[in-house]
Design a protein around this motif. Structure first.
Motif, mmCIF file in Angstrom:
data_model
loop_
_atom_site.group_PDB
_atom_site.id
_atom_site.type_symbol
_atom_site.label_atom_id
_atom_site.label_comp_id
_atom_site.label_asym_id
_atom_site.label_seq_id
_atom_site.Cartn_x
_atom_site.Cartn_y
_atom_site.Cartn_z
ATOM 1 N N ALA A 238 3.300 -13.144 10.161
ATOM 2 C CA ALA A 238 4.376 -12.441 11.097
ATOM 3 C C ALA A 238 4.678 -10.965 10.267
ATOM 4 O O ALA A 238 4.580 -9.850 10.932
ATOM 5 C CB ALA A 238 5.227 -13.202 11.456
ATOM 6 N N ALA A 239 5.417 -11.234 9.071
ATOM 7 C CA ALA A 239 5.887 -10.096 8.569
ATOM 8 C C ALA A 239 4.940 -8.964 8.302
ATOM 9 O O ALA A 239 5.105 -7.710 8.463
ATOM 10 C CB ALA A 239 6.875 -10.485 7.477
ATOM 11 N N SER A 240 3.803 -9.368 7.769
ATOM 12 C CA SER A 240 2.715 -8.569 7.320
ATOM 13 C C SER A 240 2.028 -8.243 8.712
ATOM 14 O O SER A 240 1.470 -6.709 8.457
ATOM 15 C CB SER A 240 1.605 -9.439 6.412
ATOM 16 N N ALA A 241 1.956 -8.710 9.581
ATOM 17 C CA ALA A 241 1.230 -8.324 10.839
ATOM 18 C C ALA A 241 2.449 -7.377 11.549
ATOM 19 O O ALA A 241 1.730 -6.083 11.942
ATOM 20 C CB ALA A 241 1.020 -9.333 11.771
ATOM 21 N N ALA A 242 3.275 -7.422 11.366
ATOM 22 C CA ALA A 242 4.666 -6.275 11.771
ATOM 23 C C ALA A 242 4.289 -5.142 11.084
ATOM 24 O O ALA A 242 4.188 -3.977 11.832
ATOM 25 C CB ALA A 242 6.035 -6.998 12.138
ATOM 26 N N ASN A 243 4.319 -5.390 9.833
ATOM 27 C CA ASN A 243 4.277 -4.164 8.929
ATOM 28 C C ASN A 243 2.910 -3.437 9.205
ATOM 29 O O ASN A 243 3.105 -1.976 9.248
ATOM 30 C CB ASN A 243 4.185 -4.588 7.291
ATOM 31 N N ALA A 244 1.841 -4.033 9.597
ATOM 32 C CA ALA A 244 0.534 -3.366 9.870
ATOM 33 C C ALA A 244 0.813 -2.542 11.250
ATOM 34 O O ALA A 244 0.104 -1.462 11.436
ATOM 35 C CB ALA A 244 -0.459 -4.184 9.843
ATOM 36 N N ALA A 245 1.489 -3.190 12.364
ATOM 37 C CA ALA A 245 1.688 -2.446 13.515
ATOM 38 C C ALA A 245 2.586 -1.253 13.263
ATOM 39 O O ALA A 245 2.149 -0.319 13.796
ATOM 40 C CB ALA A 245 2.280 -3.697 14.577
ATOM 41 N N ILE A 246 3.493 -1.257 12.504
ATOM 42 C CA ILE A 246 4.306 0.008 12.253
ATOM 43 C C ILE A 246 3.246 0.859 11.584
ATOM 44 O O ILE A 246 3.453 2.213 12.107
ATOM 45 C CB ILE A 246 5.477 -0.539 11.182
ATOM 46 N N GLY A 247 2.640 0.476 10.504
ATOM 47 C CA GLY A 247 1.668 1.289 9.761
ATOM 48 C C GLY A 247 0.782 1.961 11.011
ATOM 49 O O GLY A 247 0.395 3.520 10.841
ATOM 50 N N HIS A 248 0.231 1.320 11.570
ATOM 51 C CA HIS A 248 -0.983 1.767 12.641
ATOM 52 C C HIS A 248 -0.480 2.917 13.572
ATOM 53 O O HIS A 248 -0.924 4.011 13.987
ATOM 54 C CB HIS A 248 -1.407 0.576 13.439
ATOM 55 N N VAL A 249 0.798 2.427 14.345
ATOM 56 C CA VAL A 249 1.477 3.587 15.213
ATOM 57 C C VAL A 249 2.033 4.718 14.384
ATOM 58 O O VAL A 249 1.812 5.750 15.072
ATOM 59 C CB VAL A 249 2.294 2.729 16.107
ATOM 60 N N ARG A 250 2.454 4.563 13.345
ATOM 61 C CA ARG A 250 3.120 5.890 12.426
ATOM 62 C C ARG A 250 1.759 6.595 12.108
ATOM 63 O O ARG A 250 2.129 7.698 12.280
ATOM 64 C CB ARG A 250 3.721 5.156 11.258
ATOM 65 N N SER A 251 0.628 5.967 11.730
ATOM 66 C CA SER A 251 -0.270 6.854 11.320
ATOM 67 C C SER A 251 -0.766 7.660 12.531
ATOM 68 O O SER A 251 -1.089 8.909 12.542
ATOM 69 C CB SER A 251 -1.503 6.033 10.870
ATOM 70 N N TRP A 252 -0.939 7.026 13.726
ATOM 71 C CA TRP A 252 -1.282 7.592 14.889
ATOM 72 C C TRP A 252 -0.567 8.620 15.509
ATOM 73 O O TRP A 252 -0.927 9.881 15.868
ATOM 74 C CB TRP A 252 -1.464 6.395 15.946
ATOM 75 N N ALA A 253 0.933 8.366 15.442
ATOM 76 C CA ALA A 253 1.890 9.263 16.092
ATOM 77 C C ALA A 253 2.147 10.518 15.117
ATOM 78 O O ALA A 253 2.458 11.569 15.523
ATOM 79 C CB ALA A 253 2.964 8.417 16.346
ATOM 80 N N LEU A 254 2.104 10.268 13.775
ATOM 81 C CA LEU A 254 2.873 11.144 12.819
ATOM 82 C C LEU A 254 1.835 11.704 11.894
ATOM 83 O O LEU A 254 1.793 12.723 11.260
ATOM 84 C CB LEU A 254 3.984 10.699 11.882
#
Ligand SMILES: NC(=O)C1=CN([C@@H]2O[C@H](COP(=O)(O)OP(=O)(O)OC[C@H]3O[C@@H](n4cnc5c(N)ncnc54)[C@H](O)[C@@H]3O)[C@@H](O)[C@H]2O)C=CC1
Ligand SMILES: O=C([O-])CC(=O)C(=O)O
Length: 326
Positions: A238-254
């Motif tokens: 859960a925590a690692s999945a959430a962290n990966a989701a943050i990373g995915h969207v951050r890379s895409w957006a920023l």
């Protein structure tokens, strides 16, 4: 101050949701100058729990949190959404493969794809986390014909992060020394983490380890990491999945860093011979809110066979949900 953007999170009352929402509201995903309005979507029986999550979000007094909408109605949940993280779906238990969830979860993504089509911003960026993530992303995408297929992605960033750490540990380095990791294919046991293109302190990772470790240890460890966590914790990551989701969207957006790339499940344009239209994980660079598949990555015979096995599995999953693909 920028205008707030609307971020929809489905399954917001679940365990990934709890590890995700507070970080989005803190600015970790879209930057510390980007206010957000969170749209929290879950099912009716979860509405009490969701109100608890809202109260806790309020109690953090996040300067970037410009509003919270809680709902069990997908039309409200996706109204004017600029980003959507589709997490809400059943997780697997011990002994299951992720595709065993297809029957239970696929219908959710057909309903939500339609609601996105009818309600969201036409520029919405969608990340599917709920399993089986690649095929659920395909279902959502095909049910949202007014939105570019490029706007629907699936999460393999957790696999990417797992692979980076495994090679760092093996070579006595840290993840800061690891670049150019790629996860090819499906977020499943057929995924292929590629050490022939990954680098550790600038050296080709596969040159630093023997083939027996690469084949017999590294690849299965990354492929089976989700199952190992379920076995150890009695619940899926859960925590690692959430962290990966943050990373995915951050890379895409920023944007991605320098020459490095990240792994994203994206709409295949036929690159590397992968069937067009599948949601397949490729090495991607992002800039100005757009991803592109990195071209010219070397594919040897060993890699090719593994990439094709995962492609084959995705084609089978797609054929299994034909009735949900308009
Ligand atoms: N792609 C990846 O790397 C990963 C994917 N996952 C997947 O993420 C999903 C969620 O995992 P958890 O948060 O641990 O599960 P969970 O069971 O704790 O939470 C799921 C939430 O989704 C909600 N939900 C169910 N149907 C819904 C619908 N139609 N609309 C909105 N919400 C709905 C549930 O009420 C619940 O609150 C699972 O499918 C899991 O397998 C988990 C880890 C990594
Ligand atoms: O393995 C699971 O079912 C959860 C998941 O996707 C992961 O941890 O990679």
């Amino acid at each position: 101050m920028k205008q707030p953007v609307r971020v929809t999170v489905t399954g917001a009352a679940g365990q990934i949701g709890y590890a995700l929402l507070f970080r989005i509201a803190s600015g970790a995903m879209l930057g510390d100058d980007q206010p957000v309005i969170l749209h929290l979507l879950d099912i009716t029986p979860a509405m009490d729990a969701l109100q608890g999550v809202r109260m806790e979000l309020e109690d953090c007094a996040f300067p970037l949190l410009a509003g919270v909408v809680c709902t069990d109605d997908p039309n409200v949940g996706f109204k004017d959404a600029d980003y959507a993280l589709l997490v809400g779906a059943r997780p697997r238990g011990p002994g299951m493969e992720r595709k065993d969830l297809l029957e239970a979860n696929a219908a959710i993504f057909s309903v939500q794809g339609k609601a996105i089509d009818q309600n969201a911003s036409k520029n919405i960026k969608v990340l599917v986390v709920g399993n089986p993530a690649n095929t659920n992303a395909l279902i959502a995408q095909r049910n949202a014909p007014s939105i570019s297929p490029r706007n629907f992605t699936a999460m393999t960033r957790l696999d990417h992060n797992r692979a980076m750490t495994q090679i760092a540990i093996k070579t006595g380095k840290t993840v800061n020394d690891v670049t150019n990791m790629t996860i090819w294919g499906n977020h499943s046991a057929t995924q292929y983490p590629d050490l022939f293109n990954a680098k550790v302190s600038g050296q080709t990772a596969s040159d630093l380890v023997d083939q027996a470790w690469l084949e017999g240890d590294f690849i299965p460890t990354v492929q089976q990491r989700g199952a190992a966590i379920i076995k150890a914790r009695g619940a899926s990551s859960a925590a690692s999945a959430a962290n990966a989701a943050i990373g995915h969207v951050r890379s895409w957006a920023l944007g991605t860093e320098g020459d490095d790339w990240v792994s994203m499940g994206v709409y295949s344009d036929g690159s590397y011979g992968i069937a067009e239209g599948l949601i397949y994980s490729f090495p991607c660079r992002c800039k100005d809110g757009e991803w592109e598949i990195v071209q010219g990555v070397e594919v040897n015979d060993f890699s090719r066979a593994k990439m094709q096995a995962s492609e084959q599995e995705l084609a089978e999953e797609r054929d299994g949900v034909k009735h949900l693909l308009p």
